[in-house]
Design a protein around this motif. Structure first.
Motif, mmCIF file in Angstrom:
data_model
loop_
_atom_site.group_PDB
_atom_site.id
_atom_site.type_symbol
_atom_site.label_atom_id
_atom_site.label_comp_id
_atom_site.label_asym_id
_atom_site.label_seq_id
_atom_site.Cartn_x
_atom_site.Cartn_y
_atom_site.Cartn_z
ATOM 1 N N TYR A 117 -0.591 10.889 -15.385
ATOM 2 C CA TYR A 117 -1.749 11.018 -14.363
ATOM 3 C C TYR A 117 -2.332 9.438 -14.402
ATOM 4 C CZ TYR A 117 -2.042 16.104 -14.298
ATOM 5 O OH TYR A 117 -1.581 17.380 -14.222
ATOM 6 N N VAL A 118 -1.603 8.496 -14.905
ATOM 7 C CA VAL A 118 -2.008 7.042 -14.629
ATOM 8 C C VAL A 118 -1.677 6.889 -13.161
ATOM 9 C CG1 VAL A 118 0.153 5.936 -15.484
ATOM 10 C CG2 VAL A 118 -2.358 4.952 -15.670
ATOM 11 N N GLY A 119 -0.884 7.622 -12.494
ATOM 12 C CA GLY A 119 -0.820 7.423 -11.083
ATOM 13 C C GLY A 119 -2.173 7.559 -10.392
ATOM 14 N N VAL A 120 -3.040 7.936 -10.699
ATOM 15 C CA VAL A 120 -4.267 7.872 -9.864
ATOM 16 C C VAL A 120 -4.652 6.482 -9.572
ATOM 17 C CG1 VAL A 120 -6.869 8.358 -10.361
ATOM 18 C CG2 VAL A 120 -4.982 10.013 -10.857
ATOM 19 N N VAL A 121 -4.375 5.639 -10.596
ATOM 20 C CA VAL A 121 -4.475 4.185 -10.199
ATOM 21 C C VAL A 121 -3.886 3.513 -9.076
ATOM 22 C CG1 VAL A 121 -4.524 1.769 -11.313
ATOM 23 C CG2 VAL A 121 -4.939 3.875 -12.763
ATOM 24 N N PRO A 122 -2.520 3.447 -9.054
ATOM 25 C CA PRO A 122 -1.806 3.048 -7.903
ATOM 26 C C PRO A 122 -2.302 3.711 -6.587
ATOM 27 C CG PRO A 122 -0.320 4.091 -9.127
ATOM 28 C CD PRO A 122 -1.659 3.946 -9.931
ATOM 29 N N ARG A 158 0.944 -1.162 0.118
ATOM 30 C CA ARG A 158 -0.041 0.178 0.192
ATOM 31 C C ARG A 158 0.896 1.315 0.033
ATOM 32 N NH1 ARG A 158 -4.879 -0.229 3.974
ATOM 33 N NH2 ARG A 158 -5.285 1.673 2.577
ATOM 34 N N ILE A 159 1.812 1.253 0.802
ATOM 35 C CA ILE A 159 2.863 2.358 1.087
ATOM 36 C C ILE A 159 3.533 2.758 -0.417
ATOM 37 C CG2 ILE A 159 4.986 3.124 2.037
ATOM 38 C CD1 ILE A 159 4.113 1.461 4.445
ATOM 39 N N ILE A 160 3.874 1.433 -0.954
ATOM 40 C CA ILE A 160 4.733 1.936 -2.404
ATOM 41 C C ILE A 160 3.673 2.404 -3.381
ATOM 42 C CG2 ILE A 160 5.681 0.394 -4.316
ATOM 43 C CD1 ILE A 160 7.195 -1.130 -2.179
ATOM 44 N N ARG A 161 2.434 1.776 -3.287
ATOM 45 C CA ARG A 161 1.543 2.219 -4.454
ATOM 46 C C ARG A 161 0.978 3.667 -4.285
ATOM 47 N NH1 ARG A 161 -2.036 -1.993 -6.583
ATOM 48 N NH2 ARG A 161 -1.275 -4.074 -6.225
ATOM 49 N N ILE A 162 1.050 4.187 -2.815
ATOM 50 C CA ILE A 162 0.477 5.418 -2.746
ATOM 51 C C ILE A 162 1.682 6.583 -2.935
ATOM 52 C CG2 ILE A 162 -0.057 7.118 -0.644
ATOM 53 C CD1 ILE A 162 -1.460 4.888 0.535
ATOM 54 N N GLY A 207 2.029 6.675 -6.814
ATOM 55 C CA GLY A 207 1.024 7.246 -7.380
ATOM 56 C C GLY A 207 1.098 8.815 -7.355
ATOM 57 N N LEU A 208 1.719 9.135 -6.023
ATOM 58 C CA LEU A 208 1.698 10.747 -6.091
ATOM 59 C C LEU A 208 2.778 11.287 -6.523
ATOM 60 C CD1 LEU A 208 1.092 10.782 -1.963
ATOM 61 C CD2 LEU A 208 -0.356 11.781 -3.669
ATOM 62 N N ALA A 209 4.102 10.378 -6.748
ATOM 63 C CA ALA A 209 5.258 10.848 -7.612
ATOM 64 C C ALA A 209 4.722 11.107 -9.186
ATOM 65 C CB ALA A 209 6.311 9.906 -7.368
ATOM 66 N N LEU A 210 3.980 10.180 -9.551
ATOM 67 C CA LEU A 210 3.659 10.007 -11.013
ATOM 68 C C LEU A 210 2.774 11.436 -11.211
ATOM 69 C CD1 LEU A 210 3.167 6.632 -11.888
ATOM 70 C CD2 LEU A 210 4.682 8.179 -12.923
ATOM 71 N N ILE A 211 1.750 11.520 -10.496
ATOM 72 C CA ILE A 211 0.838 12.778 -10.470
ATOM 73 C C ILE A 211 1.601 14.111 -10.236
ATOM 74 C CG2 ILE A 211 -1.099 13.934 -9.491
ATOM 75 C CD1 ILE A 211 -2.231 11.032 -8.736
ATOM 76 N N ALA A 212 2.379 14.154 -9.207
ATOM 77 C CA ALA A 212 3.140 15.347 -9.162
ATOM 78 C C ALA A 212 4.145 15.465 -10.619
ATOM 79 C CB ALA A 212 4.156 15.217 -7.980
ATOM 80 N N ALA A 213 4.816 14.470 -11.046
ATOM 81 C CA ALA A 213 5.478 14.697 -12.289
ATOM 82 C C ALA A 213 4.924 15.253 -13.146
ATOM 83 C CB ALA A 213 6.164 13.408 -12.650
ATOM 84 N N GLY A 221 -4.009 1.854 -3.537
ATOM 85 C CA GLY A 221 -3.406 2.023 -2.330
ATOM 86 C C GLY A 221 -4.239 2.519 -1.050
ATOM 87 N N LEU A 222 -5.036 3.706 -1.529
ATOM 88 C CA LEU A 222 -5.686 3.981 -0.595
ATOM 89 C C LEU A 222 -6.881 3.183 -0.119
ATOM 90 C CD1 LEU A 222 -5.892 7.871 -1.701
ATOM 91 C CD2 LEU A 222 -4.725 6.854 0.307
ATOM 92 N N MET A 223 -7.592 2.565 -1.114
ATOM 93 C CA MET A 223 -8.775 1.620 -0.818
ATOM 94 C C MET A 223 -8.182 0.388 -0.200
ATOM 95 S SD MET A 223 -11.018 2.021 -4.256
ATOM 96 C CE MET A 223 -10.506 0.665 -4.832
ATOM 97 N N GLY A 224 -6.887 -0.064 -0.653
ATOM 98 C CA GLY A 224 -6.636 -1.369 -0.059
ATOM 99 C C GLY A 224 -7.121 -2.515 -0.636
ATOM 100 N N TRP A 225 -7.726 -2.366 -2.037
ATOM 101 C CA TRP A 225 -8.249 -3.373 -3.168
ATOM 102 C C TRP A 225 -7.493 -3.191 -4.253
ATOM 103 C CZ3 TRP A 225 -11.858 -3.513 -7.075
ATOM 104 C CH2 TRP A 225 -12.195 -4.902 -7.371
ATOM 105 N N CYS A 226 -7.298 -4.061 -5.098
ATOM 106 C CA CYS A 226 -6.710 -4.190 -6.221
ATOM 107 C C CYS A 226 -7.437 -5.149 -7.186
ATOM 108 C CB CYS A 226 -5.208 -4.600 -6.474
ATOM 109 S SG CYS A 226 -4.553 -4.319 -7.906
ATOM 110 N N PRO A 227 -8.104 -4.813 -8.413
ATOM 111 C CA PRO A 227 -8.982 -5.547 -9.191
ATOM 112 C C PRO A 227 -8.137 -6.816 -9.617
ATOM 113 C CG PRO A 227 -9.750 -3.329 -9.445
ATOM 114 C CD PRO A 227 -8.435 -3.172 -8.663
ATOM 115 N N PRO A 228 -6.850 -6.415 -10.344
ATOM 116 C CA PRO A 228 -6.223 -7.535 -10.924
ATOM 117 C C PRO A 228 -5.747 -8.788 -9.725
ATOM 118 C CG PRO A 228 -5.457 -5.530 -11.897
ATOM 119 C CD PRO A 228 -6.264 -5.169 -10.709
#
Length: 63
Positions: free
Chosen positions: A34-39, A10-14, A17-23, A43-50
């Protein structure tokens, strides 16, 4: 939805995600950043569909 993303995953995903969005917001990368929204959301929800489809679970608690 049962949580299937836990701990360090979760920490890595967050962080990623934040780094990609900031970049993307600063123009360091293109709009694809902005695909950083997905991780971030997974990460925030704690659930990953794949993970759910493939039967992976990195969450130590059974919620």
């Amino acid at each position: 939805m049962t949580k299937n993303v836990g701990g360090i995953d979760r920490i890595i995903r967050i962080v990623v995600g934040l780094a990609l969005i900031a970049a993307a917001a600063t123009g360091a990368v293109g709009l694809w950043g902005y695909v950083g929204v997905v991780p971030l959301l997974t990460g925030l929800m704690g659930w990953c569909p794949p993970y759910a489809i493939l039967g992976f679970n990195t969450c130590s608690t059974k919620n």
